[in-house]
Design a protein around this motif. Structure first.
Motif, PDB file in Angstrom:
ATOM      1  N   GLN A 135       0.823  -1.214   0.000  1.00 31.03           N
ATOM      2  CA  GLN A 135       0.000   0.000   0.000  1.00 31.03           C
ATOM      3  C   GLN A 135       0.859   1.267   0.000  1.00 31.03           C
ATOM      4  N   GLY A 136       1.989   1.220  -0.690  1.00 31.25           N
ATOM      5  CA  GLY A 136       2.825   2.409  -0.817  1.00 31.25           C
ATOM      6  C   GLY A 136       3.878   2.549   0.259  1.00 31.25           C
ATOM      7  N   GLY A 193     -23.369   6.054 -11.307  1.00 33.96           N
ATOM      8  CA  GLY A 193     -23.966   5.782 -10.004  1.00 33.96           C
ATOM      9  C   GLY A 193     -25.028   6.830  -9.735  1.00 33.96           C
ATOM     10  N   GLU A 196     -24.455  10.281  -7.596  1.00 30.49           N
ATOM     11  CA  GLU A 196     -23.259  11.073  -7.896  1.00 30.49           C
ATOM     12  C   GLU A 196     -23.619  12.556  -8.014  1.00 30.49           C
ATOM     13  N   ARG A 211      -9.302   5.294   7.571  1.00 27.55           N
ATOM     14  CA  ARG A 211      -9.518   4.212   8.528  1.00 27.55           C
ATOM     15  C   ARG A 211      -9.212   4.568   9.976  1.00 27.55           C
ATOM     16  N   ARG A 237     -11.614   5.169   0.381  1.00 28.38           N
ATOM     17  CA  ARG A 237     -12.551   4.107  -0.005  1.00 28.38           C
ATOM     18  C   ARG A 237     -13.103   3.266   1.159  1.00 28.38           C
ATOM     19  N   PRO A 238     -12.258   2.793   2.081  1.00 30.30           N
ATOM     20  CA  PRO A 238     -12.805   1.904   3.126  1.00 30.30           C
ATOM     21  C   PRO A 238     -13.910   2.560   3.948  1.00 30.30           C
ATOM     22  N   ASP A 241     -16.929   2.349   1.792  1.00 27.92           N
ATOM     23  CA  ASP A 241     -17.364   0.943   1.746  1.00 27.92           C
ATOM     24  C   ASP A 241     -18.182   0.600   2.982  1.00 27.92           C
ATOM     25  N   ASN A 242     -17.776   1.152   4.127  1.00 30.04           N
ATOM     26  CA  ASN A 242     -18.489   0.889   5.375  1.00 30.04           C
ATOM     27  C   ASN A 242     -19.775   1.688   5.497  1.00 30.04           C
ATOM     28  N   SER A 253      -8.801   6.563  -6.795  1.00 25.21           N
ATOM     29  CA  SER A 253      -8.906   6.024  -8.155  1.00 25.21           C
ATOM     30  C   SER A 253     -10.306   5.531  -8.478  1.00 25.21           C
ATOM     31  N   SER A 254     -11.056   5.085  -7.480  1.00 23.12           N
ATOM     32  CA  SER A 254     -12.417   4.650  -7.780  1.00 23.12           C
ATOM     33  C   SER A 254     -13.438   5.713  -7.397  1.00 23.12           C
ATOM     34  N   GLY A 255     -12.974   6.870  -6.937  1.00 22.78           N
ATOM     35  CA  GLY A 255     -13.882   7.964  -6.609  1.00 22.78           C
ATOM     36  C   GLY A 255     -13.535   9.196  -7.427  1.00 22.78           C
ATOM     37  N   GLN A 273      -4.078   4.117  -4.246  1.00 26.13           N
ATOM     38  CA  GLN A 273      -5.416   4.331  -4.803  1.00 26.13           C
ATOM     39  C   GLN A 273      -6.016   5.642  -4.297  1.00 26.13           C
ATOM     40  N   LYS A 279      -3.201  13.940  -5.014  1.00 29.01           N
ATOM     41  CA  LYS A 279      -1.842  14.476  -4.898  1.00 29.01           C
ATOM     42  C   LYS A 279      -1.629  15.767  -5.689  1.00 29.01           C
TER      43      LYS A 279
ATOM     44  N   TYR B  41     -14.351  -9.704   0.877  1.00 30.31           N
ATOM     45  CA  TYR B  41     -15.583  -9.381   0.151  1.00 30.31           C
ATOM     46  C   TYR B  41     -15.948 -10.486  -0.843  1.00 30.31           C
ATOM     47  N   GLU B 121      -3.297  -6.751  -0.688  1.00 26.10           N
ATOM     48  CA  GLU B 121      -2.821  -5.547  -0.011  1.00 26.10           C
ATOM     49  C   GLU B 121      -1.303  -5.530   0.128  1.00 26.10           C
ATOM     50  N   GLU B 159     -17.539  -2.155 -11.534  1.00 26.73           N
ATOM     51  CA  GLU B 159     -17.174  -0.763 -11.283  1.00 26.73           C
ATOM     52  C   GLU B 159     -16.193  -0.322 -12.356  1.00 26.73           C
ATOM     53  N   LEU B 160     -16.493   0.789 -13.021  1.00 28.22           N
ATOM     54  CA  LEU B 160     -15.539   1.352 -13.975  1.00 28.22           C
ATOM     55  C   LEU B 160     -14.793   2.453 -13.234  1.00 28.22           C
ATOM     56  N   GLU B 162     -14.365   6.735 -12.083  1.00 28.19           N
ATOM     57  CA  GLU B 162     -15.029   8.033 -11.903  1.00 28.19           C
ATOM     58  C   GLU B 162     -16.536   7.898 -11.718  1.00 28.19           C
ATOM     59  N   GLY B 163     -16.963   6.901 -10.950  1.00 27.49           N
ATOM     60  CA  GLY B 163     -18.381   6.794 -10.630  1.00 27.49           C
ATOM     61  C   GLY B 163     -19.233   6.117 -11.684  1.00 27.49           C
ATOM     62  N   PHE B 165     -20.469   2.654 -13.837  1.00 29.55           N
ATOM     63  CA  PHE B 165     -20.642   1.215 -13.640  1.00 29.55           C
ATOM     64  C   PHE B 165     -21.128   0.587 -14.941  1.00 29.55           C
ATOM     65  N   GLY B 181     -16.525  -3.443  -0.828  1.00 30.01           N
ATOM     66  CA  GLY B 181     -17.623  -2.506  -0.612  1.00 30.01           C
ATOM     67  C   GLY B 181     -18.975  -2.933  -1.163  1.00 30.01           C
TER      68      GLY B 181
END
Lengths: 323, 256
Positions: A135-136, A193, A196, A211, A237-238, A241-242, A253-255, A273, A279, B41, B121, B159-160, B162-163, B165, B181
């Protein structure tokens, strides 16, 4: 084994930077190895990314065309690029690290008995390829000692897009054979989504939580800090996710990708991610109990400490400063 | 539905990782380990599919003896049985070699669905599941948040970026790599933990599976990352550090 093949992705206007970065990585590799550079993209010869001159040196470009490639499928792309690679026999294949490439490139590599060195952030003499581990928290240097093509994917933002050089690109069509029954998946149209609605991209100040906050009840601590600063609340993200912070406030990256004047990261370790999403912020402040957390590598100001003490103190200090 | 879930034991995310003497890996003594998050998950998705449609959930994991504890955790959450591919050289194997181990253990079981997390991870290579699909000759989909069973296969939500799917229909047998998630993770119950002790864990070795370790790519050394910025660290008590930060934000950054 001849050259370096960079596979680009046509994403539409203004969204092709990842491909240019992959080209930039390809050019560094060309400089180190003396190999020639070629590129390929799915589409016809008028595909915009082939016509755009940004950073494109003289080379050959392959327009990979087939009716079965109209919509992305792993099966279609695997067959197409397996055939192109067999024809060109490149020593290196370089792709942007995207949801698409991570979906099909490992399968192509397997067909050549190879392994994709994924998400690289640097290329050094050898060549060796640097990518992040844990994780970096660590960097790993990878080498591809054997015969056969070396597959690489390039992390977003890791390579500088260089400016255009003169010259022309020869565009050649490539038509792979894809049998009618070869594509097993039936993809639907992409959709957004539903929730959004929050545009964090235009926020001037963002307080983001990770976290380290430990439980949903503690989010209010960070919300108070955000309110005192007139900042938007965001999260890694976590946390989303919760369900502790709504998904549409996720940075990474996923947001969303954000670049506010102030990004205050609370209890965020700084996995890549997350970092790719923030950054570019002008000023990054990190509060974390772990002095080795990767977030401090990109932070302008850092406080190592217990966020449950630091955050309330900071909220008070901000209020005291009359903000 | 016969569902196989490939899981990986990774260093706990709060564990302090240190580079070992060889500089090729981390110091493993005294390290705490945990179930890789996206694999958790994947397991949850598998358990929910089994609860809805019946069948069996079999977890598969490769690694040394210590991996047994993570396998027991998965059994305690509700997996029916497990296959432990015992190999001490897991760290020297590349993703292809590990995927070959997993695929060789899965093939004789003829699963309807293979699930695994989208990436680990620790190494974060993000490809083991996709390679397993290729080795098993199955279609796959990656970055999956939801799975619905259909008459001929599955419909999945991918999931693709930038929001965005996408919904994909896949025939089974198929491999899915699961994004975190999509579900709420369950905890093991006391009863589950008790039951796990009696569940079957079959041990296989790399030799039995006829998979050699020779890597195609080699991790030559690991290093600490270089700082990308010079960070001003603000020390003192919480109140002192907070006051110092407010001064900086006001007079250096001009953001307050």
């Amino acid at each position: 084994m001849s050259g370096i093949l960079v596979i680009q992705e046509e994403r539409g206007q203004g969204r092709n930077r990842f491909s240019y970065e992959a080209l930039a990585a390809g050019r560094i590799l060309a400089g180190l190895t003396g190999l020639s550079l070629e590129t390929a993209v799915v589409g016809d010869k008028n595909t915009p990314i082939l016509a755009e001159t940004s950073g494109v040196p003289p080379m050959t470009a392959y327009a990979v065309q087939h009716p079965q490639l109209k919509h992305y499928t792993s099966d279609g792309y695997v067959l197409a690029f397996e055939q192109l690679i067999r024809k060109l026999q490149p020593a290196f294949i370089v792709v942007p690290h995207s949801y698409q490439s991570r979906d099909y490139v490992p399968r192509v590599a397997t067909r050549f008995g190879q392994v994709l060195i994924s998400d690289i952030t640097g290329i050094e003499t050898g060549p060796t390829f640097v990518r992040q581990l844990f994780q970096g928290r660590m960097n790993g240097s990878y080498r591809h000692p054997g015969d056969g093509p070396c597959f690489l994917s390039v992390q977003a933002g890791a390579f500088q897009v260089d400016s255009a050089q003169g010259g022309t690109t020869t565009i050649l069509p490539f038509e792979p054979e894809i049998p009618a029954d070869a594509v097993r998946a039936r993809p639907g149209e992409p959709f957004r989504g539903s929730s959004e609605t929050v545009d964090l991209g235009s926020a001037q100040r963002i307080v983001s939580v990770g976290r380290g906050i430990k439980s949903a009840e503690n989010i209010s601590l960070v919300q108070e800090l955000a309110t005192s600063l007139g900042a938007e609340l965001a999260a890694s993200r976590p946390i989303c996710d919760n369900g502790w912070v709504p998904m549409e406030r996720q940075v990474g990256s996923s947001g969303q990708t954000v670049s506010p004047k102030l990004y205050l990261a609370v209890g965020i370790s700084g996995a890549i991610q997350h970092l790719v999403g923030m950054k570019g912020s002008q000023c990054i402040v990190a509060i974390n109990k772990d002095p080795d957390a990767p977030i401090f590598e990109v932070a302008d100001y850092g406080i190592v400490g217990d966020l449950f003490e630091v955050v309330p103190a900071l909220t008070e200090a901000v209020k005291g400063a009359g903000h | 539905m016969k569902i196989m879930v490939a899981i990986k034991q990774v260093p706990d995310r709060d564990a302090q990782v240190r580079i070992n003497a060889s500089a090729k890996w981390i110091e493993e003594s005294d390290l705490q380990y945990a179930l890789n998050e996206s694999d958790a998950y994947a397991l949850e998705e598998g358990l929910q599919l089994k609860e809805k449609h019946g069948g069996e959930v079999i977890v598969v994991s490769a690694g040394p003896e210590r991996v047994g504890s993570t396998i027991r955790e998965a059994l305690a959450k509700g997996a029916d049985r497990a296959i432990h591919i015992v190999c001490d050289d897991i760290g020297e194997r590349d993703a292809l070699s590990v995927a070959r181990l997993l695929a060789a253990a899965m093939k004789p079981e003829s699963p309807d669905l293979v699930l695994t997390g989208l990436q680990s991870e620790d190494l974060g290579l993000g490809q083991t599941g996709v390679i397993v699909a290729e080795l098993l000759g199955m279609p796959h989909a990656s970055l999956i948040l939801q799975v619905e069973k259909t008459e001929t296969g599955v419909t999945v939500k991918q999931e693709l970026e930038e929001g965005w799917f996408q919904t994909i229909e896949l025939p089974t047998p198929a491999v899915l790599t699961i994004q975190s998630g999509g579900n709420k993770l369950r905890y093991a119950t006391l009863m589950g933990i008790k039951r796990a002790k009696t569940k079957e864990v079959r041990q296989l070795t790399a030799t039995e599976l006829a998979v050699d370790a020779a890597p195609v790519v080699v991790l030559e050394r690991i290093t600490l990352p270089k700082k990308q910025k010079s960070t001003q660290m603000l020390s003192g008590t919480a109140a002192e550090a907070a006051a110092a930060l407010v001064q900086k934000l006001k007079f250096e950054v001009h953001v307050l």
